[in-house]
Motif scaffolding. Structure first.
Motif, PDB file in Angstrom:
ATOM      1  N   LEU A 176       1.045  -1.158  -0.302  1.00 14.74           N
ATOM      2  CA  LEU A 176      -0.336  -0.138   0.213  1.00 14.74           C
ATOM      3  C   LEU A 176       0.978   1.350   0.063  1.00 14.74           C
ATOM      4  O   LEU A 176       0.567   2.482  -0.133  1.00 14.74           O
ATOM      5  CB  LEU A 176      -1.106   0.426   1.259  1.00 14.74           C
ATOM      6  CG  LEU A 176      -2.043  -1.223   0.911  1.00 14.74           C
ATOM      7  CD1 LEU A 176      -2.907  -1.301   2.509  1.00 14.74           C
ATOM      8  CD2 LEU A 176      -3.407  -0.252   0.054  1.00 14.74           C
ATOM      9  N   ASN A 177       2.165   1.256   0.264  1.00 12.61           N
ATOM     10  CA  ASN A 177       3.088   2.433   0.680  1.00 12.61           C
ATOM     11  C   ASN A 177       2.364   3.441   1.451  1.00 12.61           C
ATOM     12  O   ASN A 177       2.949   4.891   0.696  1.00 12.61           O
ATOM     13  CB  ASN A 177       3.646   2.099  -0.833  1.00 12.61           C
ATOM     14  CG  ASN A 177       4.633   3.614  -0.698  1.00 12.61           C
ATOM     15  OD1 ASN A 177       5.589   3.514  -0.289  1.00 12.61           O
ATOM     16  ND2 ASN A 177       4.825   3.442  -2.173  1.00 12.61           N
ATOM     17  N   GLY A 178       1.759   3.339   2.534  1.00  7.95           N
ATOM     18  CA  GLY A 178       1.036   4.214   2.990  1.00  7.95           C
ATOM     19  C   GLY A 178      -0.658   4.788   2.649  1.00  7.95           C
ATOM     20  O   GLY A 178      -0.841   5.289   3.512  1.00  7.95           O
ATOM     21  N   TYR A 179      -0.504   3.780   1.785  1.00  6.30           N
ATOM     22  CA  TYR A 179      -2.243   4.491   1.170  1.00  6.30           C
ATOM     23  C   TYR A 179      -3.425   3.602   2.312  1.00  6.30           C
ATOM     24  O   TYR A 179      -3.381   2.956   2.355  1.00  6.30           O
ATOM     25  CB  TYR A 179      -2.354   4.591   0.188  1.00  6.30           C
ATOM     26  CG  TYR A 179      -2.265   5.667  -0.880  1.00  6.30           C
ATOM     27  CD1 TYR A 179      -2.725   6.824  -1.070  1.00  6.30           C
ATOM     28  CD2 TYR A 179      -1.116   5.535  -1.335  1.00  6.30           C
ATOM     29  CE1 TYR A 179      -2.855   7.757  -2.271  1.00  6.30           C
ATOM     30  CE2 TYR A 179      -0.733   6.739  -2.685  1.00  6.30           C
ATOM     31  CZ  TYR A 179      -1.179   7.394  -2.400  1.00  6.30           C
ATOM     32  OH  TYR A 179      -1.192   9.353  -2.904  1.00  6.30           O
ATOM     33  N   PRO A 180      -4.792   3.998   2.044  1.00  9.20           N
ATOM     34  CA  PRO A 180      -5.496   3.147   3.030  1.00  9.20           C
ATOM     35  C   PRO A 180      -6.135   1.673   2.353  1.00  9.20           C
ATOM     36  O   PRO A 180      -5.736   2.013   1.132  1.00  9.20           O
ATOM     37  CB  PRO A 180      -6.725   4.462   3.656  1.00  9.20           C
ATOM     38  CG  PRO A 180      -6.153   5.363   2.251  1.00  9.20           C
ATOM     39  CD  PRO A 180      -4.928   5.405   1.823  1.00  9.20           C
TER      40      PRO A 180
END
Lengths: 656, 656
Positions: free
Chosen positions: B138-142
């Protein structure tokens, strides 16, 4: 095992089938339509054929089969191909005929000795109305068709303005028609680059704009001026009629009609549902059957208009009852038939022609009129739109469409209630000894001399009598009662001084036509069981009307207009229909024949977004009354089984 | 004429073709991939095969064909089947190998002597990163995937509540997820009645909710708990990699990679476009080729995960360059190649799997990453998303992806500029005498002794040297310059006291590996033409960077991060790349290898609506700089054809 060849006469059409196949199925494969109102159950006896050569086997023994066999015939549905090739003759009486459409110059009815003659007469009249009399199919709505054309001249692409083609197109379109949500199908995007460059970024976009959403149907190079075509289809259980429309001129160009090929799965919607649900691949078979029917009509229309290509037709509107709509879209109709009678959908998705295999532009949009309930379909909504009963200032009106079911809508502007009463197919000739559909040789009008009991009648096409159709049956019932052949309960007065009154196989019967005057070499009679069936049918309709009135608290006298719809309508003798208690006893001038309102409403919706929107409003606002809930309908029905009714005060103008 | 049988060795695969068919096409039909970087033009010489039996005919004579023939070989693309069956052997050097995927327990590279080894190593590392190191894709995305599940318990239908099934479903759904616009595909409506009644009106709805619109993907009976699957695909021109994701857990379950079957139409996008546009049915052939590639990967993933059915995969996300996106969707790519280089679409429609023939749930939605321009595609947008360069607080960063084209993005939050410079495929080994892709036996690192000019090198998999790949070429160029073998302009110092320096067929050349140490029985050399090609390639990239900076008015020193993306990235020696003037002379710690950002971004977008929305924002907000407009790029390019550059002040830390 190897297939056997079956040759059907008189057409000479051949088909190969596996041994064990029944002849009704074999005929279906050969696209030859044999009557089979019972859907191939071996119970109606209408599919009799003659084996000219080859051996066959009966599926099972039955009294009916034996009776048929005495005439040298076999029931097609019960007769199985064995190990020999067959030659099979289909008598005229069993054939539904190939589809047959009245051409521009055909004289109505001349030589059209088939099941369609009457219906086609009707189509013909509608056509005349629309084409020759120049009546607008818009019926007051503005011309604003479901597919329209926008001509665009896009800025030519260059290194400074190197937006992608799709963006170039949609930006220009948004500017031109002021919309937000544009959907371009992949099939159009795939070739968009070439299309834009054929005429230096001048294109014509065909689109549909419904509910704020724009769906692109086609993008064509240049700014063409060829007509924009659409097709409206009335999908009847028996007959399917298509109308080719010029969307920009707002007029009907031509019509074509044929019988619904699903007929080989049974006459009524229930038989069709049973076939779809219970036979292997049944749903697909029944679905493909109506698609094939419509494709044939399209080809008919196009062959007549040789300069139109299939792909030039960009939109289609259909109206039909709920079962027809389900089968047209391939939706499983199973639960329509089972309590609590739930259709899978009342509002149908707009689909692409290619999803259904319809032979028009594959990206064409196909709209289906919304239904109200399992037994009040889009054909009734379409009729309601046509009558304008839902308009703000509309007086209390009743729309009534009598077929296998009697569907009716009562209302005035804001409110509309609707129901369907299982009248049974008596008025279509089913369950009546000599009943038949309105076709060549059917008795349609009748007088009985009150002194001599002699019968005077007219038949369709003035052919020799072969049976009696709906309008004839209503006349007949009224005259039997007025001359005292039957009493108010439908009981025969067996002591009448005429040899026409006699005791037949099933009990008392009255001879309408003597054998020598018929084309079937038998006396045409009406019996007590026929009369009971007719009473139940007319009672159901009247009870339905009374129930609707009761639900909204109005009396018969409140009704200002009664719209009589359907093919049956135009041939109905209103005073006779009132006399037997089928229709309410209100002044005859309040009755209006409105013809095939399903077809007319379909044309309206195709030509006018406003009409289409109103059609959807109507479907949403009609309150469906389920007659099997509570005792109201049943009480009314029982009271309606007399002529004209138990409560004579409801029929003050009918003499008893 | 009758077809002839061609048997391809060593696989033993057979195919029937018409006489006159060339062997490259025949191999394609047999799904055997032969190298053909020139796309079958007979100019690259890579498709050499050996005829074991049967007679053949050459399409035409050529010097190349004669040279090949001296070795007992024929060019597959120029060799035509005649009137005999053939047996054809494909040497290892011509085979692209069948697709080959590293299994869970395979040791990396062991015995993987094919074009994929390096790429798969890369995939393997990514997989390790995602699976073993548990790095979130996700690399930081929800976590908010593009397909989600809603469990509903609908009121059971009865005579009082007799709404239709579709209405019952959509009303409950609207209540549950608070949306207005729900689209249910016809294929689901067709069987909805049965589905609702399997578990008494308890159902699980799989849906996609993007931009306020809800699209139903599946309706399943009951409240199941099986995982919800999606597939992300990186469609590379050379290699295609698929990731099976558990959408609810937000993790990668497995990956599979293979080469793009389109390779037989040429190595680069231009060859593919030419084939699609100029060959009969070319577009469809190239389109089906990538669909087939992806279907193979899907089957690979599913075979490994035996409990997953094809139809359990409900959504797909793809990222690829603009040409790949066009060909994947079957969009005519013709105008990508012609000035002014206009793609048909940059934003692609969401389509159904069945429209493309993808072997997952036919109603599954297939999303494609938006492109920016003809030569800046979804793979770059995907990479930009991954690097977070477009985030509000992002410092000035440069994303650079070097392949056939060098694509780059420069920006910080609000602004992003991008361009593509035709670096040419030199770093992929094309146009270099002994150049090759990063595969077994390719020289990837190199030292040259400044006194003795002896060469030390390492190869991929430590195989015997067969050629030199991109990272090796950069090392090579840097070392040739630092040891004085070549001067700043790339000219060879022919007077050097080493036998490695000599005059070859094409002029001066330097021997990198002596024949006896190779696996190809020839000296591996680098010649002056090779160096010129490399200078042009590196010059184009650097000129691109300078042009972007110039457009926005920044200097090289302003760049805070340089993200090096693509399979090439991880193997690049940054100091050497700076030394030759390929990359800017900024501190090495500002460089970050980011790997296959196209694939990573595709996974992100599939798992997070927010990421998908941002990807579309990014594509919309990136400003494309067309380098062929104006003189800016050309001036920069000419100045960059020296090592490291004409203007040495740009490379203060590089010793000359």
């Amino acid at each position: 095992m190897n297939n056997r060849l079956v040759t059907f006469l008189p057409a000479g059409v051949q088909v190969e089938v596996e041994p064990g196949t029944d002849l009704l199925t074999a005929a279906g494969k050969a696209n030859i339509e044999i009557k089979a109102p019972c859907g191939g159950d071996g119970t109606c006896g209408k599919c009799a054929v003659r084996i000219k050569s080859g051996n066959v086997k009966a599926r099972r023994d039955s009294h009916l089969a034996t009776r048929i066999a005495e005439k040298g015939l076999n029931l097609a549905c019960q007769t199985l191909v064995q190990d020999e090739d067959l030659v099979v003759e289909i008598p005229n009486t069993s054939s539904m005929s190939k589809h047959q459409v009245l051409g521009e110059n055909a004289s109505v009815g001349a030589g059209v000795s088939d099941a369609l003659s009457n219906y086609l007469l009707h189509v013909w009249q509608l056509k005349e109305l629309l084409l020759e009399k120049q009546e607008s199919p818009l019926n007051g709505y503005p011309l604003n068709p479901l597919c329209r054309r926008v001509r665009l001249t896009l800025p030519v692409a260059n290194l400074q303005d190197n937006r992608d083609d799709l963006n170039r197109l949609t930006m220009a379109l948004k500017k031109e028609i002021n919309c937000k949500d544009i959907h371009v199908p992949l099939s159009i995007i795939q070739k968009l680059g070439e299309i834009l460059r054929v005429d230096q970024f001048k294109v014509t976009v065909l689109l549909s704009e419904v509910g704020g959403k724009v769906e692109i149907i086609a993008v064509e190079p240049g700014h063409g001026h060829q007509p924009l075509y659409g097709i409206a289809v009335d999908i009847g259980t028996t007959t399917v009629v298509a109308y080719l429309l010029d969307l920009e001129k707002g007029r009907v160009i031509d019509t074509a009609g044929t019988h619904n090929r699903q007929a080989r799965f049974g006459d009524d919607v229930i038989s069709r549902i049973v076939y779809a649900v219970e036979e292997p691949d049944g749903l697909n078979t029944v679905h493909q059957s109506i698609i094939g029917t419509i494709n044939t009509l399209i080809m008919d229309l196009l062959v007549k208009q040789r300069h139109i290509r299939e792909t030039d037709i960009h939109v289609m509107m259909t109206a039909g009852n709920t079962t027809m709509a389900h089968l047209f879209l391939g939706i499983n109709p199973k639960f329509i038939r089972l309590e609590p009678y739930i259709p899978t959908a009342n509002f149908y998705p707009v689909v692409k022609a290619q999803e259904l295999g319809l032979k028009i532009n594959p990206d064409a949009l196909v709209f289906s009129y919304a239904s109200v309930a399992s037994y009040v379909g889009g054909d009734i909504v379409s009729g309601t739109l046509f009558t304008a009963m839902g308009n703000e200032d509309a007086p209390i009106s009743l729309l009534i469409d009598i077929g296998t079911n009697g569907e009716m809508v009562l209302g005035a502007g804001d409110w509309l209630v609707t129901c369907s009463c299982s009248a049974g197919p008596a008025f279509e000739g089913s369950g009546i000894l000599f009943g038949m559909r309105a076709m060549h040789g059917a008795i349609e009008r009748m007088q009985i001399d009150p002194q001599t009991y002699e019968v005077a009648y007219t038949t369709i096409n003035n052919g020799k009598a072969v049976g009696i159709c709906g309008s004839g049956l209503i006349d007949c019932l009224a005259k039997l009662k007025s001359t005292g052949v039957i009493d108010r309960a439908g009981k025969f007065q067996t002591s009448l001084p005429t040899e026409r009154m006699r005791i037949g196989e099933t009990g008392p019967e009255f001879v309408l036509v003597w054998r020598e005057d018929t084309d079937i070499n038998r006396d045409i009679v009406i019996c007590e069981a026929d009369v009971k069936n007719l009473l139940r049918a007319k009672g159901a309709v009247f009870a339905g009307i009374r129930t609707l009135l009761n639900v909204v608290g109005f009396e018969l006298e409140s009704i200002e207009n009664i719209y009589v719809a359907g093919g049956f309508g135009n041939y109905l003798n209103i005073p006779d229909a009132i006399a037997i208690g089928l229709l309410p006893d209100i002044p005859v001038e309040k009755y209006k024949y409105v013809g095939n309102t399903s077809a007319k409403g379909a044309c309206m919706a195709l030509l006018s977004q406003e009409a289409w929107q109103e059609a959807n409003n109507l479907a949403g606002k009609m309150t469906y009354i389920e007659l099997s809930v509570g005792n109201l309908f049943m009480d009314e029905f029982v009271s309606s089984l007399f002529i004209p009714h138990t409560d004579l005060t409801l029929f003050p103008n009918v003499s008893i």
